[in-house]
Design a protein around this motif. Sequence first.
Motif, short mmCIF file in Angstrom:
data_model
loop_
_atom_site.label_atom_id
_atom_site.label_comp_id
_atom_site.label_asym_id
_atom_site.label_seq_id
_atom_site.Cartn_x
_atom_site.Cartn_y
_atom_site.Cartn_z
N LEU A 8 0.82 -1.21 0.00
CA LEU A 8 0.00 0.00 0.00
C LEU A 8 0.86 1.26 0.00
O LEU A 8 0.52 2.25 -0.66
N THR A 9 1.98 1.22 0.71
CA THR A 9 2.90 2.36 0.70
C THR A 9 3.45 2.60 -0.70
O THR A 9 3.49 3.75 -1.18
N LEU A 10 3.87 1.54 -1.37
CA LEU A 10 4.37 1.68 -2.73
C LEU A 10 3.27 2.13 -3.69
O LEU A 10 3.52 2.89 -4.62
N ALA A 55 13.15 -6.85 -3.58
CA ALA A 55 13.22 -5.66 -4.43
C ALA A 55 12.98 -6.02 -5.89
O ALA A 55 12.34 -5.27 -6.62
N LEU A 56 13.48 -7.16 -6.31
CA LEU A 56 13.27 -7.61 -7.69
C LEU A 56 11.79 -7.83 -7.97
O LEU A 56 11.26 -7.39 -9.00
N VAL A 61 6.70 -5.85 -10.43
CA VAL A 61 5.27 -5.55 -10.36
C VAL A 61 5.00 -4.08 -10.64
O VAL A 61 4.17 -3.73 -11.49
N PHE A 62 5.71 -3.19 -9.96
CA PHE A 62 5.43 -1.77 -10.12
C PHE A 62 6.01 -1.21 -11.43
O PHE A 62 5.47 -0.27 -12.00
N GLY A 63 7.09 -1.80 -11.92
CA GLY A 63 7.59 -1.41 -13.24
C GLY A 63 6.62 -1.81 -14.34
O GLY A 63 6.37 -1.04 -15.28
N TYR A 77 10.25 -0.09 -18.33
CA TYR A 77 10.28 0.25 -16.91
C TYR A 77 10.31 -1.01 -16.05
O TYR A 77 10.88 -1.00 -14.96
N THR A 78 9.72 -2.08 -16.52
CA THR A 78 9.80 -3.35 -15.79
C THR A 78 11.26 -3.77 -15.66
O THR A 78 11.73 -4.09 -14.56
#
Length: 173
Positions: A8-10, A55-56, A61-63, A77-78
Amino acid sequence: MARLILVLTLLVLFLLEGTVLQLLPGHSGPTWEAVPRFVLVGVVLIGLFCNRREALIYGMVFGFLHDVLYHEIIGIYTLTTMVAGYFAGLVLLLFHHSIAVALVTLTVVLFGHEWLLYSLFRLFSPIELDVQWMLRQQIIPTVALNLLFALLIYYPLGKIVSVVKAKLETKLD
């Protein structure tokens, strides 16, 4: 529950990056453009505080989310966010964790991320962009903005990640 708070923070950082905090120069404003990369800062800090695999995964996911929502080319971006998070986790294996190591790592990762993005977009885009212009007008201001943001969230995100790391270690035992 702790992992949900981290996700949720990310997600909040992702929303801030894409909506509220767009720093675009106006006609009478500065001639440079600082692009907020708050999720990247979060992923790198996760790599520094937790481990490179976490981190990977968050970077992937976010990339991918960034690629799907904002760009025509899926995967740029991924790739760059995954590499940045993994690299930050590798730095943790070589150096003792401190705020100085985190800031140097963030500087190198942010610069490398922007440079890799510039290289990939230059490879796939028909528009020629001058290297000196990109360095002066976009890459250096972007790195500076995101380093200031990293200073603001270093300790709060560190507390959240330490809770997640403790839960991961208790699951492994």
